[in-house]
Design an enzyme around this catalytic site. Structure first.
Site, PDB file in Angstrom:
ATOM      1  N   LYS A   1      18.448 -42.621  18.202  1.00  0.00           N
ATOM      2  CA  LYS A   1      17.616 -42.324  16.854  1.00  0.00           C
ATOM      3  C   LYS A   1      16.411 -43.026  17.113  1.00  0.00           C
ATOM      4  O   LYS A   1      15.443 -42.516  16.414  1.00  0.00           O
ATOM      5  CB  LYS A   1      18.542 -42.734  15.457  1.00  0.00           C
ATOM      6  CG  LYS A   1      18.678 -44.069  15.522  1.00  0.00           C
ATOM      7  CD  LYS A   1      19.189 -44.476  14.230  1.00  0.00           C
ATOM      8  CE  LYS A   1      20.780 -45.182  14.137  1.00  0.00           C
ATOM      9  NZ  LYS A   1      20.639 -46.488  14.751  1.00  0.00           N
TER      10      LYS A   1
ATOM     11  N   LYS B   1      21.652 -41.066  26.820  1.00  0.00           N
ATOM     12  CA  LYS B   1      22.290 -40.893  25.314  1.00  0.00           C
ATOM     13  C   LYS B   1      21.210 -40.369  24.089  1.00  0.00           C
ATOM     14  O   LYS B   1      20.242 -41.067  24.485  1.00  0.00           O
ATOM     15  CB  LYS B   1      23.039 -42.160  25.082  1.00  0.00           C
ATOM     16  CG  LYS B   1      22.724 -42.676  23.769  1.00  0.00           C
ATOM     17  CD  LYS B   1      23.784 -44.025  23.565  1.00  0.00           C
ATOM     18  CE  LYS B   1      22.856 -44.906  22.860  1.00  0.00           C
ATOM     19  NZ  LYS B   1      23.160 -45.189  21.436  1.00  0.00           N
TER      20      LYS B   1
ATOM     21  N   LYS C   1      17.230 -52.391  25.989  1.00  0.00           N
ATOM     22  CA  LYS C   1      16.212 -52.751  24.844  1.00  0.00           C
ATOM     23  C   LYS C   1      14.884 -53.609  25.279  1.00  0.00           C
ATOM     24  O   LYS C   1      13.874 -53.554  24.871  1.00  0.00           O
ATOM     25  CB  LYS C   1      16.737 -53.576  23.558  1.00  0.00           C
ATOM     26  CG  LYS C   1      17.781 -52.678  22.851  1.00  0.00           C
ATOM     27  CD  LYS C   1      17.340 -51.812  21.903  1.00  0.00           C
ATOM     28  CE  LYS C   1      17.977 -50.586  21.401  1.00  0.00           C
ATOM     29  NZ  LYS C   1      18.327 -50.041  20.130  1.00  0.00           N
TER      30      LYS C   1
HETATM   31  P1  ATP Z   1      19.236 -47.106  18.377  1.00  0.00           P
HETATM   32  O1  ATP Z   1      18.617 -45.797  18.895  1.00  0.00           O
HETATM   33  O2  ATP Z   1      18.575 -47.602  17.015  1.00  0.00           O
HETATM   34  O3  ATP Z   1      19.547 -47.941  19.330  1.00  0.00           O
HETATM   35  P2  ATP Z   1      21.708 -45.503  18.004  1.00  0.00           P
HETATM   36  O4  ATP Z   1      21.303 -44.288  17.719  1.00  0.00           O
HETATM   37  O5  ATP Z   1      22.007 -46.007  19.450  1.00  0.00           O
HETATM   38  O6  ATP Z   1      20.673 -46.486  17.695  1.00  0.00           O
HETATM   39  P3  ATP Z   1      23.574 -47.027  16.341  1.00  0.00           P
HETATM   40  O7  ATP Z   1      23.333 -47.537  15.033  1.00  0.00           O
HETATM   41  O8  ATP Z   1      23.475 -48.077  17.481  1.00  0.00           O
HETATM   42  O9  ATP Z   1      22.814 -45.926  16.938  1.00  0.00           O
HETATM   43  O10 ATP Z   1      25.227 -46.703  16.786  1.00  0.00           O
HETATM   44  C1  ATP Z   1      25.757 -46.439  15.635  1.00  0.00           C
HETATM   45  C2  ATP Z   1      27.256 -45.557  16.027  1.00  0.00           C
HETATM   46  O11 ATP Z   1      26.641 -44.315  16.815  1.00  0.00           O
HETATM   47  C3  ATP Z   1      27.656 -46.586  17.169  1.00  0.00           C
HETATM   48  O12 ATP Z   1      29.136 -46.237  17.093  1.00  0.00           O
HETATM   49  C4  ATP Z   1      27.321 -45.769  18.439  1.00  0.00           C
HETATM   50  O13 ATP Z   1      28.232 -45.867  19.500  1.00  0.00           O
HETATM   51  C5  ATP Z   1      27.213 -44.369  17.869  1.00  0.00           C
HETATM   52  N1  ATP Z   1      26.526 -43.525  18.884  1.00  0.00           N
HETATM   53  C6  ATP Z   1      25.156 -43.588  18.931  1.00  0.00           C
HETATM   54  N2  ATP Z   1      24.420 -42.672  19.533  1.00  0.00           N
HETATM   55  C7  ATP Z   1      25.691 -41.978  19.981  1.00  0.00           C
HETATM   56  C8  ATP Z   1      25.567 -40.828  21.094  1.00  0.00           C
HETATM   57  N3  ATP Z   1      24.418 -40.332  21.535  1.00  0.00           N
HETATM   58  N4  ATP Z   1      26.763 -40.294  21.172  1.00  0.00           N
HETATM   59  C9  ATP Z   1      27.878 -40.712  20.530  1.00  0.00           C
HETATM   60  N5  ATP Z   1      27.900 -41.733  19.827  1.00  0.00           N
HETATM   61  C10 ATP Z   1      26.834 -42.568  19.543  1.00  0.00           C
END
Ligand code: ATP
Ligand code: LTN
Length: 336
Positions: free
Chosen positions: A201, A198, A116
């Site tokens: 969003k 990964k 981040k």
């Molecule tokens: P940001 O992009 O804002 O950091 P994010 O997409 O990583 O957000 P989070 O809100 O941080 O999403 O994650 C919510 C849940 O979804 C967590 O348990 C995280 O491990 C899971 N998660 C997020 N992205 C993935 C992915 N690409 N594959 C599997 N699990 C995911």
């Protein structure tokens, strides 16, 4: 199962963008599977979301949207406590105490923090740094036994366990030590444009499929998903990350094993692979989108659920918080 005998689950998702199929496969779908056998709290972690700048009106709408997505993905708001983090002040209060049991060295080793910082070099705020102690507070406040998360959050959960053990070491058994719950497939869905990273969003649109994307967008994004040039459908995340990611998505959504998925596509090209992925995604998302739309049309109902559930969460949270405050030696609260 008897309410009391059930174990507790806590998990959260940030309202920091449109939820993706990564969030669905890695987290949400497991939430729904677990709801009958556990007492579950599913939180919209809006306080975590502001570690990155958010537009207030957008954030406010997204909090409702995430809550609606939880419900649309099959979580029953009567069985599960679905609520917003900022509605229960115990999260922030416990976080402060836990901050005093967390070392700078531990926080600076967190890979999400380093990522981040690289992404938001103009806003490396203290919240970004202490993000994991807020997450630890979320989990420990409810004495959670199990935390369904994607692999990317495992490091934060390890730190949560270390903080809890450290605190318990000083004050006795105050906190339950939580375990991670990782799904068998799909605990790390990769970006469609850079399958070595990964799916996230907060990345550009074409990298992810949002749970609320329309069919055309889904078709288009999967068609353009990065693969490779050898044309062979084989599961090999190191050598063939793009193809393997699509295979994992299909397997996760269809319930088939990866082997079965590969078998079913033998002798076919990447066009067929993408077609199959599109089919699975559409089949999963269409009913979720319809339910989400219905829920979002009734904002008062959603807000009512969030208010009731914040009260239920608060009652549980206060028990832990008061105990922790007593243990560390804060002045007694005497009733007048
Ligand atoms: P940001 O992009 O804002 O950091 P994010 O997409 O990583 O957000 P989070 O809100 O941080 O999403 O994650 C919510 C849940 O979804 C967590 O348990 C995280 O491990 C899971 N998660 C997020 N992205 C993935 C992915 N690409 N594959 C599997 N699990 C995911
Ligand atoms: N840090 C998580 C979101 C999150 C969470 C939690 C997950 C905040 N608090 C408690 C599980 C339990 C993330 O970035 N995905």
């Amino acid at each position: 199962m008897e309410e009391q005998a059930k174990k507790t689950i806590f998990s959260g998702i940030q309202p920091s963008g449109s939820l993706t199929i990564g969030n669905y496969i890695g987290a949400l779908r497991n939430f729904a599977l677990l709801q009958d056998d556990y007492n579950c709290l599913y939180c919209v972690v809006d306080m975590h979301a502001i570690t990155v700048r958010q537009e207030p009106a957008v954030l406010r709408r997204r909090c409702l949207e995430v809550a609606a997505t939880y419900i649309a993905c099959g979580l029953d708001p009567k069985k599960n406590i679905i609520y917003c983090q900022s509605h229960v002040s115990g999260h922030a209060e416990l976080m402060w105490i836990l901050n005093c049991f967390t070392y700078m060295g531990e926080l600076s080793r967190m890979t999400q923090y380093k990522d981040k910082c690289a992404k938001h070099a103009d806003n490396i705020n203290a919240g970004l740094f202490t993000y994991p102690s807020l997450m630890a507070a979320d989990i420990l406040l409810y004495q959670a036994d199990l935390v369904p998360i994607g692999i990317d959050q495992r490091q934060h959960l390890e730190l949560t366990r270390d903080i809890a053990q450290r605190f318990n070491g000083v004050y006795g058994d105050v906190f339950t030590i939580p375990e991670a719950y990782l799904g068998k497939v799909g605990s790390k869905v990769m970006s469609l444009q850079d399958p070595t990273r990964k799916m996230s969003k907060s990345d550009p649109e074409e990298c992810y499929i949002a749970i609320l994307d329309d069919p055309d967008a889904i078709r288009r994004k999967l068609k353009r998903a990065v693969t490779d040039s050898d044309g062979e459908i084989r599961f090999d995340p190191e050598g063939k990350p793009g193809v393997s990611n699509l295979l994992s998505i299909i397997a996760a959504l269809s319930g088939e094993t990866i082997e079965k998925t590969v078998e079913g596509l033998q002798g076919q090209g990447y066009g067929a692979l993408k077609e199959r992925a599109t089919e699975c995604v559409l089949e999963t998302l269409t009913p979720i989108q319809a339910e989400h739309k219905r829920l979002m049309a009734d904002k008062a109902y959603l807000q009512g659920i969030l208010a009731d559930n914040a009260e239920r969460a608060n009652a549980i949270a206060l028990k832990t918080l008061r105990k922790v405050q007593r243990k560390v030696g804060f002045a007694e609260r005497v009733k007048k």
